[in-house]
Write a protein that holds these residues in place. Structure first.
Motif, PDB file in Angstrom:
ATOM      1  N   LYS A 198       0.593  -8.772  -2.552  1.00 37.81           N
ATOM      2  CA  LYS A 198       1.906  -8.798  -2.317  1.00 37.81           C
ATOM      3  C   LYS A 198       2.802  -9.049  -3.610  1.00 37.81           C
ATOM      4  O   LYS A 198       4.073  -8.735  -3.622  1.00 37.81           O
ATOM      5  N   THR A 199       2.013  -9.204  -4.741  1.00 38.60           N
ATOM      6  CA  THR A 199       3.125  -9.574  -5.927  1.00 38.60           C
ATOM      7  C   THR A 199       2.643  -8.295  -7.094  1.00 38.60           C
ATOM      8  O   THR A 199       1.461  -8.033  -7.212  1.00 38.60           O
ATOM      9  N   ASP A 257       2.306  -1.837 -15.070  1.00 48.37           N
ATOM     10  CA  ASP A 257       1.862  -0.490 -14.692  1.00 48.37           C
ATOM     11  C   ASP A 257       2.455   0.223 -13.698  1.00 48.37           C
ATOM     12  O   ASP A 257       3.417   0.162 -13.255  1.00 48.37           O
ATOM     13  N   TYR A 258       1.617   1.353 -13.278  1.00 43.86           N
ATOM     14  CA  TYR A 258       2.397   2.527 -12.308  1.00 43.86           C
ATOM     15  C   TYR A 258       1.899   2.341 -10.928  1.00 43.86           C
ATOM     16  O   TYR A 258       2.208   2.913  -9.926  1.00 43.86           O
ATOM     17  N   LYS A 259       1.394   0.879 -10.582  1.00 44.17           N
ATOM     18  CA  LYS A 259       0.945   0.825  -9.265  1.00 44.17           C
ATOM     19  C   LYS A 259       2.192   0.828  -8.236  1.00 44.17           C
ATOM     20  O   LYS A 259       2.059   1.437  -7.216  1.00 44.17           O
ATOM     21  N   ILE A 260       3.484   0.346  -8.603  1.00 40.28           N
ATOM     22  CA  ILE A 260       4.448   0.577  -7.819  1.00 40.28           C
ATOM     23  C   ILE A 260       5.061   1.900  -7.224  1.00 40.28           C
ATOM     24  O   ILE A 260       5.146   2.281  -6.100  1.00 40.28           O
ATOM     25  N   LEU A 278       7.876  -2.751   0.837  1.00 39.39           N
ATOM     26  CA  LEU A 278       7.276  -3.923  -0.422  1.00 39.39           C
ATOM     27  C   LEU A 278       7.376  -3.207  -1.776  1.00 39.39           C
ATOM     28  O   LEU A 278       8.173  -3.654  -2.507  1.00 39.39           O
ATOM     29  N   PRO A 279       6.874  -2.011  -1.951  1.00 36.73           N
ATOM     30  CA  PRO A 279       7.126  -1.396  -3.562  1.00 36.73           C
ATOM     31  C   PRO A 279       8.634  -1.190  -3.780  1.00 36.73           C
ATOM     32  O   PRO A 279       8.987  -1.724  -4.888  1.00 36.73           O
TER      33      PRO A 279
END
Length: 1254
Positions: free
Chosen positions: A471-472, A477-480, A496-497
């Motif tokens: 959740k955090t 990086d490019y995860k979002i 969430l993102p």
């Protein structure tokens, strides 16, 4: 009771036939003498004549048809032959009209090739009497005869061929140019309809048809632009919107006029041209313009679809060969993929291309090629479209993508997860994201089509699932981005993102920060989302982001929040507006929804913010949006509440930027949209803004040569605008400013005297004497960089600058000085980007122009440039500004080469630190042209010009690496490499200390002299580049082409009366001559003139009629000269017809006047037919009868053979009934297509263009 027609005719003809029957019964016992035959004929015709006299006109047709039917129903050859003699005699004695008889015979159902006697008699009779048929009737008969011949099978017994040839003799007679039964132009039109390019004619006709078609090849060539298939436009350059580049949207062919046998390459689909345009960034509008696509009508365009697919395949090939590239560096293919996804989304969104069709076609073209290095990019492009449209469309439309997956991802093992610290990783995940979207759709539709996750994508999928549980999410990086891309169609997972992104820039926490001025606080987030991250989001995710930002801004505007928007939000919103693929929610929403909403809520702070964004952060906004904003601003200014100092200043400076930033080619099309109500784009109270608009009009009409060839403003779009301005804000102009205006604007009033000079010295004092302003400028320039899109800390620099140099916008300075000092606590509106230096830039542009107009103050201008020139580092269009300035003031700066160099130097050196070397001026120029010694002026040699043009040639050919450094075109002054190359080349040429005439001649010599640096095999590309450059320069540079043409026309090759070794048309065929190394100077000049004129604006072209009548007409005396002039100008009649009809008519008359001179000067004319064919082409394609009066007088003076050939242009023949003349006039611009009826009115063909001559 009156007897019926049939009964009466039967009794007349049966009498003749009865005597025949006795003869037949006792065949060989009766012998008719010729006298008996004649007596019989005469008595038969006598009876018929009496009857014919009683018939009403409308029954004539029916009567003749009955006679033909009667003849054709006979069986005795002798009887048939006798009746044919009857018909012949009836026509010869003017009893029956020949056309009616021919039509009845050829239309008879009994006329079949198997009845050889009937066939031969029919065509012999037609051959005998067709001379009396009017020319339109002959044209209809030609079509009918050719149709009849088509019915003969390919194999027949040789015994009957002799009889069948009678039909060929009729065709031969009709096509005989000396018989002149009809304009040969009519004949070619019918022949080409029946036998299009590449189709052989019927065997019976032998080489008759192909020889006749060949005789029209010269006419076709005279109407063709040399090397047309190799000419390419610069996208977004002024000429690019004109008619020269239109293609047929179904075949991609050039829209050629007339059914002429043009060279083969002109009939080919012009895929190269469309491909080239599609490859250019920001070319969508031009593609739609070329193919006539209308966003409102959603029509699929298969040829466009195919070119898009080919471009993707080309990008796959490029990725295969290019070294591994990192997204941060942005290789050539990286930029290509980025551009491709933008093009694809646009054309598929407006349904000009179909997604499933394209994917299947891609599969087909990539199968077996083994191209897989670019596969992730390809899937990234497809993901853009899929995620944005899968919810609205059927799942089946997207399934073909799985076929592509099988082809491009052959791995059996799992593909490893890439490094998600690199932006490239979002591309690697694209296929997995596609699978997630497809699956989501299948679940929602309860479809049976659920596809299990392919084994090779397992690790990617697991990684995404795992990241969702976490959740955090950090921004490191490019995860979002990955999660947004994968789950944008799944609201539970997407919130969430996306929430994290939004929170980052909203700065919702309790933290507040100061903005410049007093009492101005904003939400505390200052770091915008970086471009790399925004680039890594799919279009669908970007749309969600921009939508939530816009909604939030509107909400805050309604709430009248006292806290200003967070700087991070404003900067991120500006960055999102750069993406063309989200135009509807982006710039369109900004102008048509956000602005009006904010204005309605009287949220002045937010309004100020939006205008600041527009002034300092927007790039490549389409002109119609900019003009729309301008009219918004004028209506805003009229609302009393906006009369708040700071807002008023902002509205004025934004309007000024909008006005001065209009491209020269944009002004006319944009302002003509407001002709019914010019008030909306003009200011009702600001004289300064209206003056700026007039200066922009002057510059635009000068650069596009709009008024060239016309001396008055009368009746033009400018007139209403100027009148309205003068009513709103009456004002005067200084004479030195007026003297630079294009002639038609000289109607403006002037004011005079020394006051002008005094004004300039005051300006100089204000700008330079107080150190404060100079220090501000120097500090701002030193500490800041213009590349805002790469910066994350702009806000901090902005704040520290404002702390050092606070700006007082509310008379605080005066309040301090009164006794006792007053405390003014004005509420400042939020300032995110602006300061006095940046606000001064558009004013500086105008100040420089005023200084250039007045000679005595040029020294002060040099001082100004020395002190403040550094500001141009922040100009959003420095090269365009230089280009416009050097172009507009060319006459003023001709002798002042030093000042010119100083100006170029000041602006270019301000940009030095922020640009890669070699981005603009050539090395040679920097080395030799920038030296300041007046006694030793640098005169460049041929090599210099060749290299300069070569640089543009290489850029347009897409050479990699190109002559100019790669850059992100989204933030560039120009939309693509070619537009950049063209403008910097023109700036450099205008900056030379060489007269325009010499530069123009040197440019022509690049191809007209033998140059070692110019490769032969590529010569048309060089001509194309010269055409582009020379037409983008002021008149003295390109007008030298006229001198070259004059010298060619006076050269021995064209003046000698002796027969040429070569046929003149072969000599004028540049391509063929060039390939066989037999080209001559005249064919080079012809091809170069065509390249130049093809790129010319209509204003530049409109000097041609004057050039023809005043310069060329007096020197044209030989046939070769005449044909040369026809070939030179012929191909441009189509543009004159579409854009300036008056010029087309003047040229039409000039062509006849030249012919008259040649006719009087030459003893023999060898090329009468091509000359006449060309003149008929002009009549039927362009002028119609509009120039008939002037032309008839000339034709009457020509030699008999010429008069005979041109007699249909003056057609004063009796056969034409008045009604058909009217029909011909209304359909004058197309050879009327044949209609087989005995009335002589022509039926206009479907592609009619009627004329309303100007």
């Amino acid at each position: 009771m009156a007897l019926s027609m049939e009964t009466q005719l039967q009794s007349i003809f049966e009498d003749v036939v009865k005597t025949e029957m006795i003869e037949e019964a006792f065949a060989g016992m009766f012998m008719d003498t010729p006298e008996d035959e004649r007596t019989k004929l005469i008595s038969c015709l006598g009876a018929f004549r009496q009857y014919w006299g009683t018939l009403p006109q409308e029954s004539h047709d029916q009567c003749v048809q009955w006679i033909v039917r009667f003849i054709h129903s006979q069986h005795s050859p002798k009887r048939i032959s006798f009746l044919y003699d009857c018909l012949a005699m009836a026509v010869e004695t003017s009893l029956l009209p020949p056309r009616m008889v021919c039509v009845a015979l050829i239309s008879s159902d009994s006329l079949e090739w198997e009845r050889t006697q009937l066939w031969a008699l029919t065509f012999r009779l037609i051959r005998k009497i067709i001379g009396g048929v009017d020319y339109k009737g002959v044209r209809d008969l030609l079509k009918a005869v050719l149709d009849k011949i088509q019915t003969i099978p390919t194999t027949v017994s040789s015994a009957v061929v002799q009889q069948l040839l009678a039909a060929r003799e009729v065709v031969e007679y009709i096509l005989d140019r000396n018989a002149c039964l009809l304009p040969a132009y009519f004949a070619i039109t019918e022949i080409r309809k029946l036998y299009p390019e590449g189709q052989l004619s019927h065997w019976l006709l032998g080489s008759l048809i192909s020889d006749f078609v060949d005789s029209f090849r010269p006419t076709a060539r005279i109407n063709s632009i040399c090397g047309r298939c190799s000419l390419l436009p610069v996208v977004n350059n002024s000429g690019a919107i004109c008619n020269s580049w239109k293609l047929d949207p179904t075949t991609l062919r050039f829209p050629l006029r007339g059914m002429l046998p043009f060279d083969k390459d002109l009939f080919e689909p012009q895929t190269g041209l469309l491909r080239y345009v599609l490859e250019q960034p920001y070319s969508r509008e031009m593609v739609c313009n070329m193919l006539g696509l209308n966003k409102q009508h959603k029509q699929r365009c298969p040829v466009l679809e195919e070119q898009l697919v080919d471009l993707v395949v080309y990008a796959m090939e490029r990725s295969e060969t290019e070294e591994h590239f990192d997204a941060d560096i942005g290789g050539t293919s990286q930029l290509l993929w980025q551009h491709l996804s933008s093009q694809l989304i646009f054309f598929v969104l407006f349904q000009f291309a179909s997604f499933p069709h394209m994917v299947l076609s891609l599969h087909q073209k990539l199968a077996g090629r083994g191209l897989i290095k670019g596969r992730d990019h390809l899937m990234w492009v497809l993901l853009q479209f899929i995620s944005g449209s899968i919810q609205k469309n059927a799942l089946a439309d997207f399934l073909p993508v799985m076929k592509l997956f099988d082809l491009l991802y052959p791995e059996k093992e799992c593909i490893p997860v890439p490094d998600i610290n690199k932006p490239q990783s979002t591309h690697s995940f694209a296929m997995t994201c596609i699978w997630i979207h497809l699956n989501r759709k299948a679940q929602n539709d309860n479809s049976k089509l659920q596809i299990p996750i392919p084994h090779s994508l397992k690790l990617h999928h697991e990684f995404l699932q795992q990241s969702l549980r976490n959740k955090t999410l950090g921004m490191s990086d490019y995860k979002i981005a990955l999660l947004c891309n994968a789950y944008s169609t799944n609201s539970e997972c997407f919130t969430l993102p996306m929430g994290v992104l939004v929170e980052t820039i909203y700065g919702n926490g309790s933290m507040r920060i100061n903005l410049p001025g007093t009492n101005c606080m904003a939400s505390g987030s200052v770091t915008p989302l970086p471009m790399n991250l925004l680039d890594s989001l799919t279009v669908h995710a970007k749309m969600s982001l921009i939508h939530s930002i816009a909604t939030r801004v509107i909400k805050l505007a309604h709430a009248k929040s006292s806290i200003a928007l967070a700087p991070a939000l404003v900067e991120t919103y500006s960055r999102l507006l750069v993406y063309m693929e989200i135009e509807s929610l982006g710039i369109k929403g900004f102008i048509s929804q956000l602005l009006p909403n904010v204005f309605k809520s009287h949220a002045w702070g937010i309004l100020h913010t939006l205008l600041e964004m527009f002034s300092y952060r927007m790039h490549h906004i389409q002109p119609h949006y900019r003009v729309q904003l301008l009219s918004h601003l004028h209506s805003l200014a009229a609302v009393p509440q906006t009369n708040q100092n700071q807002l008023h200043l902002c509205v004025e400076s934004t309007a000024l930027r909008l006005i001065t930033a209009l491209g020269s080619s944009e002004v006319q099309p944009q302002f003509t949209r407001f002709l019914n109500d010019p008030k909306t784009v003009l200011s009702a109270e600001s004289e300064e803004l209206n003056r700026a608009l007039i200066l922009t009009l002057a510059r635009a009409t000068h650069v596009t040569d709009f008024f060239t060839g016309s001396d008055s403003i009368h009746g033009t779009w400018c007139k209403d605008i100027l009148q309205t301005i003068m009513t709103f804000t009456p004002h005067n102009w200084a004479s030195h400013t007026l003297s630079c205006f294009p002639a038609p604007l000289q109607a403006m009033r002037s004011h005079e005297g020394n006051e002008a000079q005094v004004c300039y010295f005051i300006i100089q004092l204000l700008l330079l004497k107080p150190n404060d302003f100079r220090n501000r400028v120097n500090d701002f320039v030193k500490e800041n960089a213009p590349e805002h899109w790469l910066q994350s800390d702009w806000h901090n620099k902005h704040m520290s600058y404002h702390k050092k140099y606070p700006e007082k916008l509310y008379f605080e300075g005066l309040a301090d000085q009164v006794n006792p000092p007053m405390q003014l606590q004005s509420q400042y509106l939020p300032i995110y980007f602006g300061n006095v230096c940046l606000r001064f830039l558009p004013v500086f542009d105008i100040v420089i122009h005023r200084f250039l107009e007045l000679l005595p103050v040029s020294k002060s201008l040099e001082t100004l440039l020395d002190h403040l020139g550094g500001l141009y580092k922040f100009h959003d269009r420095p090269v365009t500004y230089l280009y416009n300035t050097l172009h507009y003031y060319e006459r003023h700066l001709r002798e002042r080469t030093n000042l010119k160099r100083k100006l170029v130097h000041a602006i270019m050196s301000s940009l030095k630190e922020n640009r890669t070397p070699g981005w603009c001026l050539s090395e040679t120029y920097l080395k030799c042209g920038m030296n300041a010694r007046e006694d030793n002026v640098w005169i460049p040699d041929d090599t210099y010009y060749c290299k300069l043009i070569g640089r543009l040639v290489d850029t347009m050919a897409g050479k990699s690496p190109g002559p100019f450094p790669n850059c992100d075109w989204r933030f560039n002054e120009f939309p693509n490499p070619a537009a950049h190359a063209l403008h910097v080349t023109c700036v450099e040429l205008m900056a030379l200390a060489v007269p325009g005439k010499d530069v123009g001649n040197a440019l022509l010599n690049v191809v007209l002299k033998s140059q070692p640096l110019v490769p032969r095999e590529n010569i048309t590309a060089w001509m194309n580049a010269i055409g582009l450059v020379i037409t983008a320069l002021p008149e003295p540079y390109w007008i030298v082409l006229h001198d070259r043409i004059v010298s060619v026309i006076g050269s021995p090759a064209l003046t000698s009366e002796t027969e040429w070794a070569g046929y003149p048309f072969a000599l004028l065929d540049f391509t063929a001559c060039h390939q066989s190394y037999s080209e001559m100077n005249c064919s080079y000049v012809l091809a170069l003139a065509h390249a130049v004129w093809h790129h010319s604006s209509i204003g530049q072209l409109s000097l041609i009629p004057k050039f023809l009548s005043e310069t060329l007409k007096p020197i044209v005396q030989t046939e070769f000269q005449l044909l040369y002039v026809y070939h030179l100008v012929g191909p441009f009649l189509q543009r004159f017809q579409q854009e300036r009809t008056r010029c087309m008519l003047e040229i039409g008359v000039a062509f006849y006047e030249m012919l008259q001179a040649v006719d009087q000067h030459c003893q023999h004319l060898h090329y009468m037919d091509p000359i006449c064919d060309f003149l008929y082409h002009i009549k039927y394609m362009y002028t119609g009868d509009s120039v008939k009066e002037q032309v008839e007088k000339i034709i009457m003076t020509l030699r008999p053979a010429m008069k005979l050939r041109l007699r249909f242009i003056t057609h004063s023949s009796k056969i034409e009934t008045s009604s058909s003349a009217a029909a011909a006039a209304s359909s004058s611009a197309q050879p009327p297509s044949s209609s087989l009826s005995s009335s002589s009115a022509s039926s206009p063909s479907s592609t009619q263009h009627t004329h309303t001559p100007m």
